[in-house]
Design an enzyme around this catalytic site. Structure first.
Site, PDB file in Angstrom:
ATOM      1  N   CYS A 184       0.993  -1.053  -0.086  1.00 11.23           N
ATOM      2  CA  CYS A 184       0.008   0.075   0.060  1.00 11.23           C
ATOM      3  C   CYS A 184       0.736   1.225  -0.062  1.00 11.23           C
ATOM      4  O   CYS A 184       1.868   1.397   0.879  1.00 11.23           O
ATOM      5  CB  CYS A 184      -0.953  -0.078   1.257  1.00 11.23           C
ATOM      6  SG  CYS A 184      -1.760   1.492   1.431  1.00 11.23           S
ATOM      7  N   ASP A 191       0.187  -6.021   0.192  1.00  8.88           N
ATOM      8  CA  ASP A 191      -1.136  -6.353  -0.585  1.00  8.88           C
ATOM      9  C   ASP A 191      -0.947  -7.981  -1.542  1.00  8.88           C
ATOM     10  O   ASP A 191      -0.055  -7.877  -2.285  1.00  8.88           O
ATOM     11  CB  ASP A 191      -1.468  -5.369  -1.709  1.00  8.88           C
ATOM     12  CG  ASP A 191      -2.201  -4.122  -1.004  1.00  8.88           C
ATOM     13  OD1 ASP A 191      -2.682  -4.028  -0.019  1.00  8.88           O
ATOM     14  OD2 ASP A 191      -1.633  -2.966  -1.473  1.00  8.88           O
TER      15      ASP A 191
END
Length: 276
Positions: A184, A191
């Site tokens: 992120c 992620d």
């Protein structure tokens, strides 16, 4: 970091509001990230959609009895804005103590609010748990390339120079990997995702594709821009007749994000994968 994201609730302490508050939604313009890739709203080389699935959707009936469901939201890839994920979660949480007379009333409310934030009509489906259970878990199409033997020395940025193909052979194939990871750009949280590439064009070297996917491992960007970067890098290399890149990310905060970019008419299966 995207300048607008600095003002979003992501990565900050937030008050959780339990009554309907559409102003919680925080749009982030796509234009800046498109510009990084040499694109504008008028020159997008793909069609697409971002599927958001919400596993924590709940509201009240007029009697006060709570209801739970799964929400599926489809945001057009050409919409002027993405919706910042924490603001999306906070907005959905604001429905928890709000009464709606019918599911249709809730759906209309969601469509209006999300479309206003995205700048384009957003599709909304509200689905029962039984319906989702009946569907089961999907598998990505084509060949999984994760068992190929590769050497990796750098993870700091996407490396399109790793990609190679055989121009003398034209193939039509689907390949996928579960080793996609990025971070992120606001919180640096990981992620995790799976990605499938379907194309007709010069034969892509599978090991080079896997090395390229792994090169995203410490890269900081939003899900949507990672998929668009992969699409553009493959398009430049392969000069394909057809190309689709579809990533399905692991959920965080009750939401998963699944960007789909394609040269073809949209034909997308939004069923969850094993890690979702």
């Amino acid at each position: 970091m995207h300048p607008a994201a600095e003002h979003s609730p992501l990565g900050k302490s937030s008050e959780y509001i339990a009554t309907y508050t559409p102003s919680l939604l925080f749009p982030i313009p796509r234009a800046a990230k498109w510009a990084e890739l040499g694109l504008t709203a008028q020159t997008l080389p793909y069609q697409g959609v971002d599927f958001w699935n919400c596993y924590e959707l709940s509201w009240l009936l007029p009697s006060g009895k709570p209801v739970v469901a799964i929400g599926e939201f489809s945001i057009p890839a050409e919409s002027p804005n993405i919706i910042e994920s924490k603001s999306f979660k906070l907005y959905l949480n604001s429905l928890n103590q709000t009464a709606f007379a019918t599911v249709e009333q809730l759906q209309t409310t969601l469509e209006q609010d999300l479309s206003a934030a995205a700048g384009k009509p957003v599709g909304v489906r509200i689905r029962s748990l039984a319906e989702i259970e009946e569907e089961g878990v999907a598998a990505l199409p084509g060949v999984c390339i994760d068992d190929l033997d590769i050497s990796v020395s750098s993870y700091d940025r996407p490396q399109p120079e790793l990609l190679c193909c055989d121009d003398s052979r034209v193939v039509a194939e689907s390949v996928h990997s579960h080793l996609l990871k990025s971070n992120c750009p606001v919180t640096s949280q990981p992620d995790w995702g799976s990605v499938v590439v379907e194309y007709r064009g010069a034969a892509l070297d599978h090991a080079s594709l896997l090395a390229y996917i792994v090169s995203f491992r410490q890269h900081s960007d939003f899900h949507e821009q990672c998929v668009e970067r992969i699409f553009l890098d493959l398009q430049r290399l392969l000069k394909p007749e057809k190309l689709t890149v579809y990533a399905r990310y692991v959920r965080r905060g009750g939401l998963d994000i699944n960007p789909y970019r394609s040269t073809e008419t949209l034909d997308v299966d939004n069923r969850r994968l094993a890690r979702q």
